[in-house]
Write a protein that holds these residues in place. Sequence first.
Motif, PDB file in Angstrom:
ATOM      1  N   ASN A   1       0.855  -1.182   0.000  1.00 39.16           N
ATOM      2  CA  ASN A   1       0.000   0.000   0.000  1.00 39.16           C
ATOM      3  C   ASN A   1       0.894   1.236   0.000  1.00 39.16           C
ATOM      4  O   ASN A   1       1.789   1.361   0.835  1.00 39.16           O
ATOM      5  CB  ASN A   1      -0.921   0.005   1.230  1.00 39.16           C
ATOM      6  CG  ASN A   1      -2.012   1.059   1.127  1.00 39.16           C
ATOM      7  OD1 ASN A   1      -1.743   2.245   1.031  1.00 39.16           O
ATOM      8  ND2 ASN A   1      -3.253   0.605   1.165  1.00 39.16           N
TER       9      ASN A   1
ATOM     10  N   PRO B   1       7.390  12.885   3.119  1.00 37.17           N
ATOM     11  CA  PRO B   1       7.396  11.421   3.163  1.00 37.17           C
ATOM     12  C   PRO B   1       8.135  10.794   1.977  1.00 37.17           C
ATOM     13  O   PRO B   1       8.243   9.571   1.905  1.00 37.17           O
ATOM     14  CB  PRO B   1       5.908  11.066   3.143  1.00 37.17           C
ATOM     15  CG  PRO B   1       5.264  12.201   2.439  1.00 37.17           C
ATOM     16  CD  PRO B   1       6.066  13.420   2.769  1.00 37.17           C
TER      17      PRO B   1
ATOM     18  N   ASN C   1       0.632   7.143   2.740  1.00 34.18           N
ATOM     19  CA  ASN C   1       1.449   7.519   3.889  1.00 34.18           C
ATOM     20  C   ASN C   1       0.598   7.749   5.129  1.00 34.18           C
ATOM     21  O   ASN C   1      -0.614   7.957   5.056  1.00 34.18           O
ATOM     22  CB  ASN C   1       2.226   8.803   3.572  1.00 34.18           C
ATOM     23  CG  ASN C   1       3.104   8.658   2.355  1.00 34.18           C
ATOM     24  OD1 ASN C   1       4.046   7.877   2.344  1.00 34.18           O
ATOM     25  ND2 ASN C   1       2.799   9.415   1.308  1.00 34.18           N
ATOM     26  N   GLU C   2       1.264   7.775   6.282  1.00 27.43           N
ATOM     27  CA  GLU C   2       0.531   7.945   7.540  1.00 27.43           C
ATOM     28  C   GLU C   2      -0.176   9.288   7.610  1.00 27.43           C
ATOM     29  O   GLU C   2      -1.219   9.421   8.275  1.00 27.43           O
ATOM     30  CB  GLU C   2       1.467   7.779   8.735  1.00 27.43           C
ATOM     31  CG  GLU C   2       2.586   8.791   8.833  1.00 27.43           C
ATOM     32  CD  GLU C   2       3.496   8.551  10.032  1.00 27.43           C
ATOM     33  OE1 GLU C   2       3.631   9.492  10.847  1.00 27.43           O
ATOM     34  OE2 GLU C   2       4.046   7.443  10.158  1.00 27.43           O
ATOM     35  N   ILE C   3       0.336  10.308   6.922  1.00 28.98           N
ATOM     36  CA  ILE C   3      -0.297  11.636   6.939  1.00 28.98           C
ATOM     37  C   ILE C   3      -1.713  11.558   6.404  1.00 28.98           C
ATOM     38  O   ILE C   3      -2.672  12.013   7.031  1.00 28.98           O
ATOM     39  CB  ILE C   3       0.533  12.652   6.138  1.00 28.98           C
ATOM     40  CG1 ILE C   3       1.855  12.944   6.847  1.00 28.98           C
ATOM     41  CG2 ILE C   3      -0.249  13.953   5.928  1.00 28.98           C
ATOM     42  CD1 ILE C   3       2.808  13.820   6.056  1.00 28.98           C
ATOM     43  N   GLU C   4      -1.876  10.984   5.217  1.00 29.83           N
ATOM     44  CA  GLU C   4      -3.207  10.905   4.625  1.00 29.83           C
ATOM     45  C   GLU C   4      -4.054   9.795   5.223  1.00 29.83           C
ATOM     46  O   GLU C   4      -5.286   9.917   5.329  1.00 29.83           O
ATOM     47  CB  GLU C   4      -3.135  10.768   3.100  1.00 29.83           C
ATOM     48  CG  GLU C   4      -2.289   9.647   2.573  1.00 29.83           C
ATOM     49  CD  GLU C   4      -0.861  10.043   2.254  1.00 29.83           C
ATOM     50  OE1 GLU C   4      -0.275   9.458   1.344  1.00 29.83           O
ATOM     51  OE2 GLU C   4      -0.320  10.950   2.942  1.00 29.83           O
ATOM     52  N   LEU C   5      -3.423   8.707   5.651  1.00 29.72           N
ATOM     53  CA  LEU C   5      -4.177   7.617   6.261  1.00 29.72           C
ATOM     54  C   LEU C   5      -4.861   8.079   7.552  1.00 29.72           C
ATOM     55  O   LEU C   5      -5.982   7.651   7.858  1.00 29.72           O
ATOM     56  CB  LEU C   5      -3.258   6.432   6.551  1.00 29.72           C
ATOM     57  CG  LEU C   5      -2.811   5.620   5.327  1.00 29.72           C
ATOM     58  CD1 LEU C   5      -1.722   4.627   5.711  1.00 29.72           C
ATOM     59  CD2 LEU C   5      -3.996   4.896   4.692  1.00 29.72           C
ATOM     60  N   ALA C   6      -4.195   8.963   8.298  1.00 30.13           N
ATOM     61  CA  ALA C   6      -4.787   9.468   9.534  1.00 30.13           C
ATOM     62  C   ALA C   6      -6.064  10.250   9.272  1.00 30.13           C
ATOM     63  O   ALA C   6      -6.988  10.261  10.096  1.00 30.13           O
ATOM     64  CB  ALA C   6      -3.779  10.346  10.268  1.00 30.13           C
TER      65      ALA C   6
ATOM     66  N   ASP D   1      -1.682   5.149  -5.744  1.00 31.78           N
ATOM     67  CA  ASP D   1      -2.464   5.527  -4.566  1.00 31.78           C
ATOM     68  C   ASP D   1      -3.950   5.234  -4.761  1.00 31.78           C
ATOM     69  O   ASP D   1      -4.647   4.870  -3.810  1.00 31.78           O
ATOM     70  CB  ASP D   1      -2.252   7.003  -4.236  1.00 31.78           C
ATOM     71  CG  ASP D   1      -0.920   7.283  -3.570  1.00 31.78           C
ATOM     72  OD1 ASP D   1      -0.139   6.328  -3.358  1.00 31.78           O
ATOM     73  OD2 ASP D   1      -0.637   8.455  -3.267  1.00 31.78           O
TER      74      ASP D   1
ATOM     75  N   LYS E   1      10.741   9.639   6.624  1.00 35.13           N
ATOM     76  CA  LYS E   1      10.651  11.072   6.858  1.00 35.13           C
ATOM     77  C   LYS E   1      11.954  11.735   6.411  1.00 35.13           C
ATOM     78  O   LYS E   1      13.031  11.382   6.907  1.00 35.13           O
ATOM     79  CB  LYS E   1      10.387  11.370   8.333  1.00 35.13           C
ATOM     80  CG  LYS E   1       9.037  10.841   8.825  1.00 35.13           C
ATOM     81  CD  LYS E   1       8.788  11.200  10.286  1.00 35.13           C
ATOM     82  CE  LYS E   1       7.428  10.695  10.743  1.00 35.13           C
ATOM     83  NZ  LYS E   1       7.146  11.053  12.147  1.00 35.13           N
TER      84      LYS E   1
ATOM     85  N   SER F   1      -1.462  19.154   5.427  1.00 31.97           N
ATOM     86  CA  SER F   1      -2.628  18.315   5.146  1.00 31.97           C
ATOM     87  C   SER F   1      -3.872  19.013   5.654  1.00 31.97           C
ATOM     88  O   SER F   1      -3.804  19.834   6.577  1.00 31.97           O
ATOM     89  CB  SER F   1      -2.497  16.935   5.801  1.00 31.97           C
ATOM     90  OG  SER F   1      -2.577  17.036   7.206  1.00 31.97           O
TER      91      SER F   1
END
Length: 279
Positions: free
Chosen positions: A37, A230, A40-45, A65, A244, A259
């Motif tokens: 997958n 990222p 990134n954690e930024i958008e997943l959050a 994506d 990072k 974001s």
Amino acid sequence: MNISDFFDENRKAWNQKTTIHIASEFYDNELFLKGKNTLNEIELALLGNISGKCILHLQCHFGQDTLSLGRLGAQVTGVDISDTAIANARAFAADTGIPAMFICCNIYDLPQHLDQQFDIVFTSYGTIGWLPDLDLWAGIISRYLKPGGQFIFAEFHPVVWMFDDDFKNISYDYFNTRPIIETADGTYADRDADITTKTVTWNHSISEILNSLIKAGLTIQRFEEFDYSPYPCFRHTIEYEPGKYRIKHLAYTIPMVFSLQAVKQVLPQHDNQIIGIHQ
């Protein structure tokens, strides 16, 4: 050159870049096709649980994506200006067995190709710099969101685009509204690639971004800035933590990514009717 010519130049450039990107270590498409997958954690959050959600992905490149959203259970539609990128995205959807629809067009022209509303509109990393008019962009987002639907956005911070490629000098105006026309060798995914592309981009300030969304009827619910990227897509980066990256020779941190999460307003009922927004 007029706006149509600018878009034609960018389409040509992205058609050239796509073939390089698919084969690059940067995108590691082989690992993606095996199940990785790429989000990134930024958008997943911000996305949260998207199983069963209907998602429109604007400026999707060759679909990694988009298909990653599909792997999380979403029903996905991707849009990109590059016909080479979209052709490959469709092939990768078939290869992975992930149901997805892909549309090739300038996103300003999307209403000529798509008539549907979505739970989420998503876009990320290196997208709005290719667009001259953010009011039109925000209007497209609003048009395709269901009332109460969410816009999820992760993007490189406009402060980054003020620097030259080596991050040694300030070379561009933060509030620049003129097109930036550049010719460059290689690509961020492969600096040594044997291609030369001509591109046209635009800088957009944070206030321009936020106000365009507000004017289009979206409520900003969350906004964050990050002092890292990222991706190692800029010159002279160092990975200071897994996934990072910062500019290694800068003695200070700069905002590299932001974001936001915004929601399309649900209009009040009046006489048992939903009042529409004229666009």
